[in-house]
Design a protein around this motif. Structure first.
Motif: not given
Lengths: 852, 445
Positions: B280-295
């Motif tokens: 969905d992004h239109v440029s480089a994705v720089l960071d990602v983090d999960y929600s603590p529920t893992g959903k």
């Protein structure tokens, strides 16, 4: 120790020549034994070894051996050359028999197969078996192997979570944090003890605290508080507490008892209570009279005072508001009359002058008053008392079986005078007995008593009914509630009794039933109405609808369905038709319908015949082409022969007609039978009424396929609604029925109970505000508290079969989660929705054209 | 004479205290409550509309840094504390409830490349461009004490990232190689290498804590096993992966933020193709983090927006952006699953609600019930076109909107071209390659 080792080293170097002899010695078992004995001796005197000559030498050797044996493992003996030889190899191989002479006889002898060559052969075989060692792997390769092995093991280990992960993905509800740990509050002392004042301000504050002896550490009590705590001993406090508890409990018991007593509504109980109180008072008075006559006199005076007050007041005379209203009511209401009389009697009683007579007589006079309660037996003025004796049994008569109240009322009036003759005592006695027996529910005793009463008094029972005595007893005394008794009583009633019942004002239809039909079915019906289980016959009759006509084709079935509709309407008209009448009617309607159907069928066939030919001529262009060919006629003939049975054209017409009819709006029937006119079995609402209340639907616009004989166009599709409807089946659903079902189940509290609503709307994930959600760990996995890993290990790596095809099933999709279909099914409350409603979820499958 | 009257048990309609709700007797006969689907549809429509009306996710921005925020770390024990490191080597500790900076440290010279907190929350580690690893106390220094690191390790090369083990006093840094350090020692316990390239990030698996994942600039993602001190497997993608994040509830799942605008969720047991491609992004994705529920997870992109993806969906459910937010470099989902923090180029840390229309604060039980009901209604009627239209509607800045459009055109063109090629070549010679396989170059054992 150091000296000994150095010596040993020297010896080893020097004793090279003697080595073989020593070896020989060692081979002798006896010497070995000696060597074992030696160490003790050697330990005792190790310095006396150089004294003797050869003997000493030998002993020394033994000692050395013993010492070497002590050290545990055997020392590797350096191979040493012990003899001179011409061939010397670097591997210390000495050729033993090099110098010996060879004998011919030895050569001539055959070589022994089992001799030393055997071992050589073995070794050779072993060497042959061993393959050449491969070259070691290159560094890269070796690393790769290690990596692969490590990857396999670690992914297997990770795979243990597979089950847990799947379970969590499928879970209806997840509550985070998974482990609900209880917040622990660290005590203040611990917090403060770890903390030290550093800044000047803090130090100042602490200084102040210390100055005022404020406690900083455990226990958090100032000295004054400590003192106050110590002031009361524990035991004393306990005792006091126990006392208090006891007192409180007693008080509560007493209160509860008083409350219970107060709540008792029974007049009789209160009467008895009052009586007992009076008795108590009398007793006291008597005692007082005996012990202290002066006090007794005072009491008497008090009584006199009371009398005076009563005389002065208008309290118990029939002049109050209430009394006047009662007086009006008294004409019609027995109770009112009674109450009035009671009040008067009370007035009388209170106004009665207390006779100051010898004390023996007084007590026996007063209790007499009391035992009879209010209706006073004293012959002051019997006319003032009215007739409480006659009135008392009246309510019982009313309580008896309801169905024959009217005769009772009539007769009871007739028997008033006789009842008056009854002595009041007896009436009371009767009353009490009856009541007691009603309570105990002992009919036999009751009947006996009755018998006794009758024989004794010869007077008639107060509750007399027109039913013969035995029957009456059955009716009245059976423990069954009266209405049920009536139902039950119907069948076993002897004929004469039944007749009597027939005379009595029973509802007419019931009477009819009693009169004309054999008993069992009616009884069954009655039982059904009473909520009891009907015999199976009756039920079957209700389920079946017997008719003269036989239903064979689909068309007949459809007409039957219509018929049922008609029947229902008729049912509305005649709410409770008699069975026979119904059957007749059914027969009639059946006839009518058969006639109708017959006419219809006729019409259809006629039409089909009329329209059939031009249809075929018009639309079948294909057969025309075929006809040009030679075999065309034959083929056509074959086709017609093959499909001779089914008339496709007629079928289609029928279908179209049906569709047309279905689209026609039905008139709304609001006729309520029985309103404004007579209702009942066989009665129909008047035509005027039907006309008035039958609302005709407005005419529909002409159908689009009106002029298209071989097209059916469905007009169900509503364009305006279509914008709100789902046009194609959404993802997790596989069939449109599933989707429709999921739509059909309402979630809201309007349609569900509170509990069901809560269950239906339970959120998928619950988190708690302010709680940190830790990553899952083995302890979080439910029902695996001790050996959690064992559970986790339940499933090893799942095989991924779909991989080679390049269609790897994503984990998320494999399990339809969010709106899984089965949820809709699982909901207990499934409701059928009638198809006529405008349901956004349901989408009519548009069937536009269906050409022939 | 007995007069029959209607009598009701007062228990059925009298409330016990005047604070109770009036009891409403209900008849659940479906005949009395017709049109249930239609009525619920209307309710769902209203709920969806209200959700969009109340969707105001932005809470506040924490400003104070004097350069772009380069990295952030969550406090493992305190929800209100968050740490951030900037490009000028400054580390700040924030209190989220007060929305204030409570401590500032000049930790490094040059960038603070990475930071992580110790699992017990007593200290944290930073790595910087000055080739040092520093351990700091979480508590601010006492009165009169100087702001100094507990330990400083001077390395040979620049460290680009750091992560701490979830249970043991061990941490891992990455740079030219992945080093596993014991906290007590100044030299690494072991160094893991596979090829020679700069590794941009390393992350410990939170569940099976001996596993590590790293991504390097030669377009690969490498998994390591700490116990055997060996790499496990390497997967090479089309473009470079910037960071990865392990799912905290599913041990074998991790998501990688890639330069090719996509995120890839992998199952570490089957690296041949990702479980899901999130685009969905239109440029480089720089960071990602999960929600603590893992959903769900949140991703930060160079296109000045952050997006929230459900783990099992290919597209995002939410996009957050503001006019002033520039390239988002780092993003974190708070441990209570409520908020999202993102640090961006223009020196601000922004606090967002994870659920845009959620009402903050304590909810009354009735509010809660209504909320749950609305949620279920939205879920139930989500496929209906009108409702979906409203629920899906999001506002985007023009730049992103245009880029999305452009990319859609490009994608369509590519698809058409492939289709044409397939049409005009021998059947079977141009195979259908599923989207999941397209981005994987190779898996190296």
């Amino acid at each position: 120790m150091a000296t000994r080792t150095s010596r040993r080293r020297a010896l080893r170097q020097g004793a090279g020549a003697r080595r073989d002899t020593r070896r020989r010695f060692a081979a002798v078992p006896a010497c070995g034994a000696m060597a074992e004995q030696e160490p003790a001796a050697a330990a005792a005197g190790s310095d006396s070894d150089s004294e003797e000559g050869e003997d000493g030498e030998r002993r020394h050797r033994q000692l050395l051996e013993a010492i070497s044996a002590l050290s545990g493992r055997k020392r590797r003996k350096l191979a040493e050359r012990s003899e001179a030889s011409g061939q010397v190899s670097e591997f210390n191989v000495s050729c033993k028999g090099a110098g010996e002479k060879l004998l011919l006889s030895e050569l001539l002898q055959p070589i022994h197969p089992k001799s030393t060559l055997g071992s050589v052969r073995k070794e050779l075989a072993r060497v042959k078996q061993k393959a050449a060692v491969e070259l070691p792997l290159s560094k890269e390769e070796a690393k790769r192997v290690v990596r692969e092995a490590a990857y396999v093991t670690s992914s297997k280990e990770v795979g243990k979570w597979q089950q847990v992960v799947l379970q969590n993905r499928r879970a209806e509800q997840l509550v985070f944090p998974l482990r609900q740990d209880i917040a622990t509050v660290t005590p203040l002392e611990r917090v403060t003890s770890a903390w030290k004042a550093r800044t000047p301000l803090e130090q100042e504050i602490f200084g102040l605290l210390h100055k005022t002896q404020q406690p900083i550490t455990d226990p958090l009590l100032t000295p004054e508080e400590m003192a106050s705590v110590q002031a009361m001993s524990l035991e004393e406090a306990r005792r006091r507490r126990a006392e208090l508890q006891k007192a409180r409990a007693l008080q509560s018991y007493y209160e509860a008892k008083a409350r219970r007593a107060k709540r008792i509504k029974s007049k009789k109980y209160h009467r008895v209570l009052k009586k007992s109180r009076r008795r108590q008072a009398l007793k006291e008075f008597e005692q007082l009279h005996k012990s202290d006559p002066a006090a007794a006199l005072e009491r008497l005076e008090e009584l006199e005072q009371l009398r005076m007050q009563e005389r002065m007041s208008l309290k118990h005379q029939n002049k109050g508001k209430w009394a006047r209203s009662r007086a009006i009511m008294a004409k019609y209401d027995l109770e009112a009359r009674k109450a009035l009389q009671e009040q008067l009697a009370r007035n009388k009683e209170l106004m009665q002058k207390v006779r100051v007579e010898p004390p023996e007589e007084e007590p026996c006079e007063v209790p007499e008053e009391d035992t009879t309660a209010l209706p006073m037996p004293s012959g002051a003025n019997p006319w003032m008392l009215g007739k409480p004796s006659g009135l008392a049994p009246e309510p019982e008569a009313q309580e008896g079986p309801r169905d024959d109240t009217v005769p009772v009322a009539v007769e009871s009036k007739g028997k008033m005078e006789e009842e008056e003759e009854l002595s009041e005592e007896e009436a009371l006695l009767q009353d009490f007995e009856q009541k007691r027996q009603q309570r105990t529910g002992n009919p036999e005793g009751h009947s006996k008593d009755h018998g006794a009463d009758e024989t004794e008094t010869g007077a008639e029972q107060p509750r007399d009914s027109p039913v013969p005595p035995d029957c009456a007893e059955e009716l009245g005394d059976s423990p069954v509630p009266p209405d049920c008794a009536e139902e039950l009583g119907d069948s076993p009633v002897p004929p004469d009794c039944a007749e009597e019942l027939g005379d009595s004002p029973v509802p007419p239809d019931c009477a009819e039933e009693l009169g004309d039909s054999p008993v069992p079915p009616d009884c069954a019906e009655e039982l059904v109405s009473a909520g009891l289980e009907p015999p199976p016959q009756a039920q079957e009759e209700l389920l079946l609808s017997e008719q003269l006509r036989r239903v064979q084709t689909m068309e007949d079935m459809e007409s039957l369905a219509k018929e049922e509709l008609v029947e229902e309407q008729e049912k509305l008209v005649a709410l409770r038709p008699g069975k026979r009448a119904r059957q007749q009617e059914k027969a009639r309607t059946g006839d009518r319908h058969t006639k109708k159907a017959a006419t219809k069928r006729k019409m259809i066939s006629l039409e089909a015949v009329l329209d059939g030919k031009p249809q075929e001529m018009d639309c079948s262009s294909l057969p025309v082409v075929l006809e040009e060919e030679e075999g065309g006629i034959e083929q056509r003939g074959m086709i017609t022969e093959a499909f001779a049975g089914d008339d496709v054209v007629a079928d289609f017409r029928r279908e179209k007609r049906k569709a047309e009819e279905a689209m026609k709006p039905q008139p709304v029937n609001l006729v309520l039978p029985g309103w404004g006119e007579w209702g009942g079995t066989g009665l129909k609402p008047s035509t005027r009424k039907v006309k008035r209340f039958l609302i005709k639907a407005p005419p529909v616009p002409p159908r689009k396929d009106q002029h298209l004989p071989h097209v059916i166009m469905s007009e169900k599709r509503n364009i305006h609604a279509a914008a709100h409807q789902v046009s194609k089946l959404p993802f997790p659903f596989e069939r449109h029925q599933q989707f429709e079902q999921s739509m059909r189940t309402p979630l809201g509290p309007t349609w569900n109970t509170q509990r069901a609503f809560q269950k239906l709307t339970a959120p998928r994930v619950i988190t708690r505000a302010g709680h940190i959600i830790q990553p899952i760990s083995a302890e979080d996995v439910p029902d695996t508290a001790p050996g959690s890993r064992a559970r986790l290990g339940g499933e090893a790596m799942p095989e991924r079969k779909a991989v080679p095809r390049g269609k790897a099933v994503p984990k998320g999709k494999a399990v339809p989660r969010g709106k899984a279909v089965p949820r809709g099914k699982a909901v207990p409350k499934g409701k059928a929705v009638s198809s006529g409603r405008a349901v956004p979820g349901q989408k009519a499958q548009p069937r536009h054209r269906r050409a022939q | 004479m007995r007069v029959k009257v209607l009598s009701r048990n007062p228990d059925d309609y009298v409330r016990e205290t005047k604070l109770d709700l009036q009891r409403v007797p209900r008849n659940y006969d479906p005949v009395l409550h017709p049109f249930e689907v239609a009525r619920e549809y209307v309710r769902a429509l209203n709920a969806t509309k209200l959700e969009r009306v109340f969707a105001k996710p932005f809470l506040s921005s924490l400003d104070g840094h004097r350069d772009g925020v380069n990295c952030m770390a969550k406090h493992p024990k305190s929800l209100s504390t968050v740490l951030s490191g900037a490009c000028d080597g400054e580390v700040k500790i924030w209190n989220l409830t007060q929305r204030k900076c409570i401590r500032t440290i000049q930790a490094h010279e040059g960038f603070v490349r990475g930071m992580c907190a110790r699992f017990c929350g007593t200290s944290f580690f930073t790595v910087g461009d000055d080739k040092t690893v520093k351990q700091w106390k979480m508590e601010s220094p006492e009165y009169g004490e100087e702001e100094e690191p507990i330990h400083t390790i001077l390395g040979k090369t620049v460290y680009t990232g750091i992560d701490h083990h979830w249970k043991e006093p061990v941490f891992a840094t990455c740079g030219h190689q992945v080093d596993i350090w014991d906290e007590q020692r100044t030299s690494p316990k072991c160094s893991l290498t596979w090829g020679f390239d700069s590794i941009s990030s390393v992350k410990f698996n939170p569940i099976e804590t001996y596993l590590l994942g790293s991504c390097a600039s030669d377009r690969n993602i490498v998994l390591y096993d700490m116990r055997k001190s060996t790499p496990l497997k390497k997967v090479i993608l089309n473009m470079r992966t910037n960071t990865l994040c392990w799912n905290p509830m599913e041990a074998f799942i991790f998501t990688a933020a890639n330069e090719d605008y996509n995120l890839y969720t992998f199952d570490m047991r089957f690296l041949e193709s990702p479980v899901m491609v999130h685009m969905d992004h239109v440029s480089a994705v720089l960071d990602v983090d999960y929600s603590p529920t893992g959903k769900e997870f949140v991703s930060a992109s160079f296109d000045k927006s952050i997006r929230i993806f459900p783990v099992d969906k290919g597209h995002s459910r939410e996009v957050y952006h503001t006019k002033r937010m520039q390239h988002v470099i780092t993003v974190k989902w708070t441990s209570d699953n409520k908020y999202i923090l993102c640090g961006s180029d223009e020196m601000n840390i922004r606090l967002w609600k994870a659920n845009a229309s959620e009402k903050l604060g304590v909810l009354a039980p009735r509010e809660k019930a209504a909320m749950n009901y609305n949620q279920k209604l939205k879920e139930k009627f989500q496929f209906h076109p009108q409702i979906r239209r409203i629920a899906r509607h999001r506002h985007l800045p023009k730049s992103i909107y245009c880029q999305i459009k452009e990319q859609r055109i490009m994608k369509e063109a590519r698809r058409r071209k492939e289709m044409n090629r397939r049409k005009h070549s021998k059947p079977g010679s141009v195979p259908f390659v599923p989207e999941r396989k397209k981005h994987i170059v190779a898996v190296v054992k």
